[in-house]
Design a protein around this motif. Sequence first.
Motif, PDB file in Angstrom:
ATOM      1  N   ILE A 210       0.830  -1.217   0.000  1.00 33.18           N
ATOM      2  CA  ILE A 210       0.000   0.000   0.000  1.00 33.18           C
ATOM      3  C   ILE A 210       0.862   1.263   0.000  1.00 33.18           C
ATOM      4  N   PRO A 211       1.876   1.376   0.877  1.00 32.51           N
ATOM      5  CA  PRO A 211       2.731   2.578   0.801  1.00 32.51           C
ATOM      6  C   PRO A 211       3.413   2.727  -0.562  1.00 32.51           C
ATOM      7  N   PHE A 212       3.829   1.617  -1.157  1.00 32.29           N
ATOM      8  CA  PHE A 212       4.472   1.664  -2.470  1.00 32.29           C
ATOM      9  C   PHE A 212       3.503   2.186  -3.521  1.00 32.29           C
ATOM     10  N   ILE A 213       2.290   1.665  -3.541  1.00 34.70           N
ATOM     11  CA  ILE A 213       1.298   2.114  -4.517  1.00 34.70           C
ATOM     12  C   ILE A 213       1.017   3.606  -4.333  1.00 34.70           C
ATOM     13  N   LYS A 214       0.876   4.050  -3.097  1.00 36.05           N
ATOM     14  CA  LYS A 214       0.639   5.479  -2.839  1.00 36.05           C
ATOM     15  C   LYS A 214       1.799   6.329  -3.343  1.00 36.05           C
ATOM     16  N   SER A 215       3.019   5.838  -3.207  1.00 32.85           N
ATOM     17  CA  SER A 215       4.187   6.604  -3.654  1.00 32.85           C
ATOM     18  C   SER A 215       4.254   6.723  -5.178  1.00 32.85           C
ATOM     19  N   LEU A 216       3.528   5.864  -5.882  1.00 29.44           N
ATOM     20  CA  LEU A 216       3.542   5.896  -7.348  1.00 29.44           C
ATOM     21  C   LEU A 216       2.563   6.905  -7.943  1.00 29.44           C
ATOM     22  N   ALA A 217       1.732   7.509  -7.121  1.00 30.48           N
ATOM     23  CA  ALA A 217       0.705   8.433  -7.612  1.00 30.48           C
ATOM     24  C   ALA A 217       1.292   9.603  -8.398  1.00 30.48           C
ATOM     25  N   LYS A 218       2.500  10.007  -8.095  1.00 33.40           N
ATOM     26  CA  LYS A 218       3.114  11.160  -8.754  1.00 33.40           C
ATOM     27  C   LYS A 218       3.689  10.852 -10.136  1.00 33.40           C
ATOM     28  N   TYR A 219       3.736   9.583 -10.494  1.00 33.50           N
ATOM     29  CA  TYR A 219       4.357   9.194 -11.763  1.00 33.50           C
ATOM     30  C   TYR A 219       3.338   9.224 -12.903  1.00 33.50           C
ATOM     31  N   GLU A 220       3.571  10.092 -13.881  1.00 34.21           N
ATOM     32  CA  GLU A 220       2.649  10.234 -15.007  1.00 34.21           C
ATOM     33  C   GLU A 220       2.690   9.048 -15.960  1.00 34.21           C
ATOM     34  N   LYS A 221       3.798   8.355 -16.019  1.00 36.12           N
ATOM     35  CA  LYS A 221       3.972   7.284 -16.995  1.00 36.12           C
ATOM     36  C   LYS A 221       3.721   5.894 -16.409  1.00 36.12           C
ATOM     37  N   ILE A 222       3.150   5.825 -15.204  1.00 39.23           N
ATOM     38  CA  ILE A 222       2.853   4.534 -14.568  1.00 39.23           C
ATOM     39  C   ILE A 222       1.422   4.526 -14.089  1.00 39.23           C
ATOM     40  N   GLU A 223       0.697   3.470 -14.432  1.00 41.59           N
ATOM     41  CA  GLU A 223      -0.669   3.259 -13.964  1.00 41.59           C
ATOM     42  C   GLU A 223      -0.726   1.888 -13.300  1.00 41.59           C
ATOM     43  N   VAL A 224      -0.995   1.868 -12.006  1.00 46.21           N
ATOM     44  CA  VAL A 224      -1.097   0.591 -11.289  1.00 46.21           C
ATOM     45  C   VAL A 224      -2.458  -0.019 -11.604  1.00 46.21           C
ATOM     46  N   VAL A 225      -2.443  -1.264 -12.126  1.00 40.22           N
ATOM     47  CA  VAL A 225      -3.683  -1.934 -12.508  1.00 40.22           C
ATOM     48  C   VAL A 225      -3.924  -3.229 -11.741  1.00 40.22           C
ATOM     49  N   GLY A 226      -2.939  -3.666 -10.956  1.00 41.32           N
ATOM     50  CA  GLY A 226      -3.136  -4.920 -10.237  1.00 41.32           C
ATOM     51  C   GLY A 226      -1.905  -5.340  -9.469  1.00 41.32           C
ATOM     52  N   GLN A 227      -1.991  -6.544  -8.992  1.00 38.89           N
ATOM     53  CA  GLN A 227      -0.948  -7.126  -8.156  1.00 38.89           C
ATOM     54  C   GLN A 227      -0.578  -8.487  -8.711  1.00 38.89           C
ATOM     55  N   ASN A 228       0.718  -8.750  -8.815  1.00 40.36           N
ATOM     56  CA  ASN A 228       1.223 -10.037  -9.277  1.00 40.36           C
ATOM     57  C   ASN A 228       1.891 -10.715  -8.094  1.00 40.36           C
ATOM     58  N   ASP A 229       1.265 -11.756  -7.578  1.00 40.04           N
ATOM     59  CA  ASP A 229       1.786 -12.447  -6.405  1.00 40.04           C
ATOM     60  C   ASP A 229       2.825 -13.478  -6.800  1.00 40.04           C
ATOM     61  N   CYS A 230       3.972 -13.404  -6.150  1.00 44.44           N
ATOM     62  CA  CYS A 230       5.065 -14.334  -6.395  1.00 44.44           C
ATOM     63  C   CYS A 230       5.271 -15.179  -5.154  1.00 44.44           C
ATOM     64  N   CYS A 231       5.635 -16.427  -5.363  1.00 43.85           N
ATOM     65  CA  CYS A 231       5.847 -17.301  -4.217  1.00 43.85           C
ATOM     66  C   CYS A 231       6.932 -18.312  -4.530  1.00 43.85           C
ATOM     67  N   GLU A 232       7.515 -18.825  -3.469  1.00 47.03           N
ATOM     68  CA  GLU A 232       8.480 -19.901  -3.609  1.00 47.03           C
ATOM     69  C   GLU A 232       7.721 -21.153  -4.047  1.00 47.03           C
TER      70      GLU A 232
END
Length: 136
Positions: free
Chosen positions: A96-118
Motif C-alpha cells: 500500500i505505501p508503495f502504490i501510494k508513492s507511485l501516484a506522482k508518476y505520469e507514466k505509470i498506472e497501477v492496474v493490479g498485483q502479481n503475487d510471487c511465491c516460492e
Amino acid sequence: IEAGIKDIGENRKDAFIEKYNACKDLDVTWHYFGTIKIPPRLNAAFIDSIDYLHSLDSIDLANAINKTRKKKEPLKCFIKVDVTGGKSGLSETKVIPFIKSLAKYEKIEVVGQNDCCEKTNENYIVEIQGFLWCSG
C-alpha cells in the motif's frame, strides 16, 4: 494470433523483443513478466513496446520507467508481491505505501498485483490487504 489471441507475454527480454519485432504491426497487447534490471539508462524502445508490466517492485524502476517512456499513455503495471517470504517482490506490508508513492508518476498506472511465491508442493490461501489469493 491467427486463432484470435490478442495478448502475448514473455518473461525474458530477448524473447520478448524477438516476438514483438515479429508481430509489432499486428493488433496485440504486450505483457512483460520478467525482471527489468536498471542500467544507467533504460532502452526506450523496449519500455515503449510493453503494454502491461507484471513486475514493478521498486521506486528505482518506477523512476527509470517514468523518465524513459516516450509513449503518451502510461505503462500499465502490476505490483510484484512476495506472498511467501521468498526473495522476489515487495513484502505484503510495503504494498500500500508503495502504490501510494507511485501516484506522482505520469507514466505509470497501477492496474493490479502479481503475487510471487516460492515453489512448494502445498496448496495455500493467503490474505493480503483484504484480498484472498490462492495457489495450487
